[in-house]
Design a protein around this motif. Structure first.
Motif, PDB file in Angstrom:
ATOM      1  N   GLY A 173      46.395  -3.454 -26.052  1.00 55.54           N
ATOM      2  CA  GLY A 173      44.841  -3.728 -26.142  1.00 55.54           C
ATOM      3  C   GLY A 173      44.972  -4.746 -27.277  1.00 55.54           C
ATOM      4  N   ARG A 174      45.684  -4.624 -28.438  1.00 53.78           N
ATOM      5  CA  ARG A 174      45.552  -5.645 -29.490  1.00 53.78           C
ATOM      6  C   ARG A 174      46.300  -7.043 -28.988  1.00 53.78           C
ATOM      7  N   TYR A 175      47.118  -6.846 -28.262  1.00 61.89           N
ATOM      8  CA  TYR A 175      47.697  -8.152 -27.738  1.00 61.89           C
ATOM      9  C   TYR A 175      46.926  -8.817 -26.884  1.00 61.89           C
ATOM     10  N   PHE A 176      46.202  -8.180 -26.000  1.00 62.13           N
ATOM     11  CA  PHE A 176      45.066  -9.250 -25.047  1.00 62.13           C
ATOM     12  C   PHE A 176      43.904  -9.409 -26.145  1.00 62.13           C
ATOM     13  N   TYR A 177      43.754  -8.821 -27.067  1.00 57.85           N
ATOM     14  CA  TYR A 177      42.453  -9.215 -28.115  1.00 57.85           C
ATOM     15  C   TYR A 177      43.021 -10.552 -28.845  1.00 57.85           C
ATOM     16  N   PHE A 178      44.354 -10.135 -29.399  1.00 56.51           N
ATOM     17  CA  PHE A 178      44.582 -11.607 -30.286  1.00 56.51           C
ATOM     18  C   PHE A 178      44.986 -12.722 -29.425  1.00 56.51           C
ATOM     19  N   PRO A 186      53.666  -6.454 -35.220  1.00 63.77           N
ATOM     20  CA  PRO A 186      54.324  -7.089 -34.268  1.00 63.77           C
ATOM     21  C   PRO A 186      53.768  -8.458 -34.145  1.00 63.77           C
ATOM     22  N   GLY A 187      54.503  -9.303 -34.299  1.00 58.91           N
ATOM     23  CA  GLY A 187      54.101 -10.827 -34.128  1.00 58.91           C
ATOM     24  C   GLY A 187      53.981 -11.561 -35.442  1.00 58.91           C
ATOM     25  N   SER A 188      52.778 -10.998 -36.200  1.00 56.68           N
ATOM     26  CA  SER A 188      52.487 -11.773 -37.588  1.00 56.68           C
ATOM     27  C   SER A 188      53.703 -11.825 -38.388  1.00 56.68           C
ATOM     28  N   GLU A 206      71.200 -20.721 -16.440  1.00 54.61           N
ATOM     29  CA  GLU A 206      72.776 -20.349 -16.658  1.00 54.61           C
ATOM     30  C   GLU A 206      72.995 -20.052 -18.224  1.00 54.61           C
ATOM     31  N   LEU A 207      72.235 -20.333 -18.955  1.00 58.79           N
ATOM     32  CA  LEU A 207      72.693 -19.984 -20.330  1.00 58.79           C
ATOM     33  C   LEU A 207      72.002 -18.330 -20.562  1.00 58.79           C
ATOM     34  N   HIS A 208      72.949 -17.696 -20.937  1.00 55.56           N
ATOM     35  CA  HIS A 208      72.680 -16.423 -21.036  1.00 55.56           C
ATOM     36  C   HIS A 208      72.657 -15.792 -22.642  1.00 55.56           C
ATOM     37  N   VAL A 209      71.413 -15.435 -23.154  1.00 58.17           N
ATOM     38  CA  VAL A 209      71.430 -15.038 -24.563  1.00 58.17           C
ATOM     39  C   VAL A 209      71.618 -13.556 -24.544  1.00 58.17           C
ATOM     40  N   LYS A 210      72.454 -12.983 -25.268  1.00 57.14           N
ATOM     41  CA  LYS A 210      72.624 -11.462 -25.428  1.00 57.14           C
ATOM     42  C   LYS A 210      71.978 -10.921 -26.589  1.00 57.14           C
ATOM     43  N   LEU A 211      70.900  -9.925 -26.094  1.00 53.74           N
ATOM     44  CA  LEU A 211      70.053  -9.430 -27.003  1.00 53.74           C
ATOM     45  C   LEU A 211      70.653  -8.066 -27.581  1.00 53.74           C
ATOM     46  N   ILE A 212      70.981  -7.833 -28.860  1.00 56.70           N
ATOM     47  CA  ILE A 212      71.563  -6.568 -29.304  1.00 56.70           C
ATOM     48  C   ILE A 212      70.840  -5.633 -29.457  1.00 56.70           C
ATOM     49  N   LYS A 213      69.638  -5.648 -29.890  1.00 57.11           N
ATOM     50  CA  LYS A 213      68.718  -4.945 -30.234  1.00 57.11           C
ATOM     51  C   LYS A 213      67.220  -4.702 -29.127  1.00 57.11           C
ATOM     52  N   VAL A 214      67.038  -3.674 -28.551  1.00 56.07           N
ATOM     53  CA  VAL A 214      66.001  -3.569 -27.652  1.00 56.07           C
ATOM     54  C   VAL A 214      64.450  -4.227 -28.319  1.00 56.07           C
ATOM     55  N   LYS A 215      63.817  -5.122 -27.569  1.00 54.61           N
ATOM     56  CA  LYS A 215      62.520  -5.510 -28.120  1.00 54.61           C
ATOM     57  C   LYS A 215      61.711  -4.406 -28.499  1.00 54.61           C
ATOM     58  N   GLY A 216      60.954  -4.554 -29.452  1.00 54.22           N
ATOM     59  CA  GLY A 216      60.048  -3.405 -30.027  1.00 54.22           C
ATOM     60  C   GLY A 216      60.472  -2.196 -30.591  1.00 54.22           C
ATOM     61  N   ALA A 217      62.011  -2.281 -30.671  1.00 58.55           N
ATOM     62  CA  ALA A 217      62.619  -0.926 -31.258  1.00 58.55           C
ATOM     63  C   ALA A 217      61.967  -0.449 -32.687  1.00 58.55           C
ATOM     64  N   ASP A 218      61.532  -1.457 -33.420  1.00 57.77           N
ATOM     65  CA  ASP A 218      61.211  -1.028 -34.670  1.00 57.77           C
ATOM     66  C   ASP A 218      59.692  -0.886 -34.748  1.00 57.77           C
ATOM     67  N   TYR A 219      58.959  -0.983 -33.813  1.00 60.81           N
ATOM     68  CA  TYR A 219      57.404  -1.082 -33.783  1.00 60.81           C
ATOM     69  C   TYR A 219      56.865   0.559 -33.877  1.00 60.81           C
ATOM     70  N   THR A 220      55.911   0.730 -34.557  1.00 61.61           N
ATOM     71  CA  THR A 220      55.403   1.893 -34.714  1.00 61.61           C
ATOM     72  C   THR A 220      54.028   2.275 -33.981  1.00 61.61           C
ATOM     73  N   ILE A 221      53.421   1.173 -33.351  1.00 60.56           N
ATOM     74  CA  ILE A 221      52.232   1.225 -32.710  1.00 60.56           C
ATOM     75  C   ILE A 221      52.499   1.622 -31.472  1.00 60.56           C
ATOM     76  N   LYS A 222      51.537   2.376 -30.923  1.00 56.26           N
ATOM     77  CA  LYS A 222      51.732   3.078 -29.661  1.00 56.26           C
ATOM     78  C   LYS A 222      51.619   1.904 -28.568  1.00 56.26           C
ATOM     79  N   PRO A 223      52.118   2.298 -27.359  1.00 49.88           N
ATOM     80  CA  PRO A 223      52.051   1.212 -26.220  1.00 49.88           C
ATOM     81  C   PRO A 223      50.699   0.690 -25.913  1.00 49.88           C
ATOM     82  N   ALA A 224      49.836   1.830 -25.528  1.00 50.78           N
ATOM     83  CA  ALA A 224      48.662   1.501 -25.288  1.00 50.78           C
ATOM     84  C   ALA A 224      47.936   0.454 -26.298  1.00 50.78           C
TER      85      ALA A 224
END
Length: 284
Positions: A212-217, A70-72, A190-208
């Motif tokens: 934790g990693r997000y706050f650290y980085f 995620p991110g990098s 007023e500018l609507h952007v349609k997102l086809i795929k849900v954010k994070g759908a490909d991530y294998t990392i657990k939410p918690a």
């Protein structure tokens, strides 16, 4: 204003056609699109070729497959695309995702807003997702933050903040650093952007672990991390979630994982978060 639009794409043969078609249909015609094919193993290359063969504004580069972090990963691909262009030839630098659909007037509206407001450094619309056949506001973030799938930066602000960082949290770090330099982040509702795929759908990392990693980085200190972790745990009413986030954060800290922001930038980010905390809880 001339736009440089860079789109990282990995195995997006089903979604990318919608994104590229919506760009080709834009009322503003002065743009260049660089699709960074990041090791795709499906028909993404064929999708890209359809546009590069018929429209000189579309280009592509091919990368070897990289690990999905995620991110990098997405920022690394973005940077590879950016390296192929002379940034001085453009006024607006965009990082778009490969699974969004833009309204025909999207780029023109963004250009007009930048032209009329010299202190605007980052501009974008609002994300919408499909739910029961309707497109509804995605709602995972406040309506004053330009989300990662559709970032548009004024070139000067992009250069001043040193570009994007290859790290989890990059799409919050950019906004904080820009605002600290005197630029404004502005959402055009007023500018609507349609997102086809849900954010994070490909991530294998657990939410918690993700939080934790997000706050650290992001460079947050312990106090602000624990406060943010408690907020996330309260959302799902799970004390265990709080301690799992903290454990993930402390693990990163004990390993002294490399941050992509400087000490001074860490101070800026922590000060901004502290100011938000005081404003919300103490009305200061």
């Amino acid at each position: 204003m001339k736009f440089l639009i860079i789109i990282p794409a990995h195995n997006e043969e089903n979604n990318l056609p919608f994104t590229l078609e919506s760009l080709q249909q834009q009322s503003l015609r002065d743009f260049k699109v660089v699709v960074v094919n990041d090791g795709s193993t499906d028909g993404t290359s064929e999708v890209i070729r359809k546009y590069t063969d018929q429209d000189s504004r579309f280009e592509t580069i091919n990368l070897q497959k990289s690990a999905h972090q995620p991110g990098s990963k997405v920022v690394a691909a973005f940077k590879k695309g950016l390296e192929t262009q002379n940034i001085n030839d453009f006024d607006i630098i965009c990082k778009f995702d490969s699974d969004i659909i833009l309204e025909e007037n999207y780029l023109q509206t963004v250009a007009d807003v930048f032209a009329k407001n010299s202190d605007y450094g980052l501009v974008g619309g609002l994300l919408y997702v499909e739910k029961n056949g309707d497109w509804v506001y995605e709602g995972n973030s406040n309506k004053h933050h330009v989300r990662g799938p559709m970032k548009a930066y004024r070139k000067e602000s992009f250069l001043q903040m040193g570009g994007l960082r290859e790290t989890l949290g990059w799409d919050n770090i950019d906004a904080i650093l820009l605002q600290n330099s005197g630029w404004k982040e502005v959402v055009i509702p007023e500018l609507h952007v349609k997102l086809i795929k849900v954010k994070g759908a490909d991530y294998t990392i657990k939410p918690a672990d993700y939080y934790g990693r997000y706050f650290y980085f992001l460079g947050l200190n312990r106090f602000l991390t624990y406060v943010a972790a408690a907020k996330e745990a309260m959302k799902i009413k799970s004390p265990a979630f709080l301690f799992q986030i903290i454990s993930s954060y402390e693990k990163c800290k004990s390993q002294n994982l490399e941050l992509k922001i400087s000490k001074d930038e860490q101070k800026v980010i922590n000060q901004q978060r502290w100011d938000m905390f005081k404003k919300k809880w103490f009305k200061i």
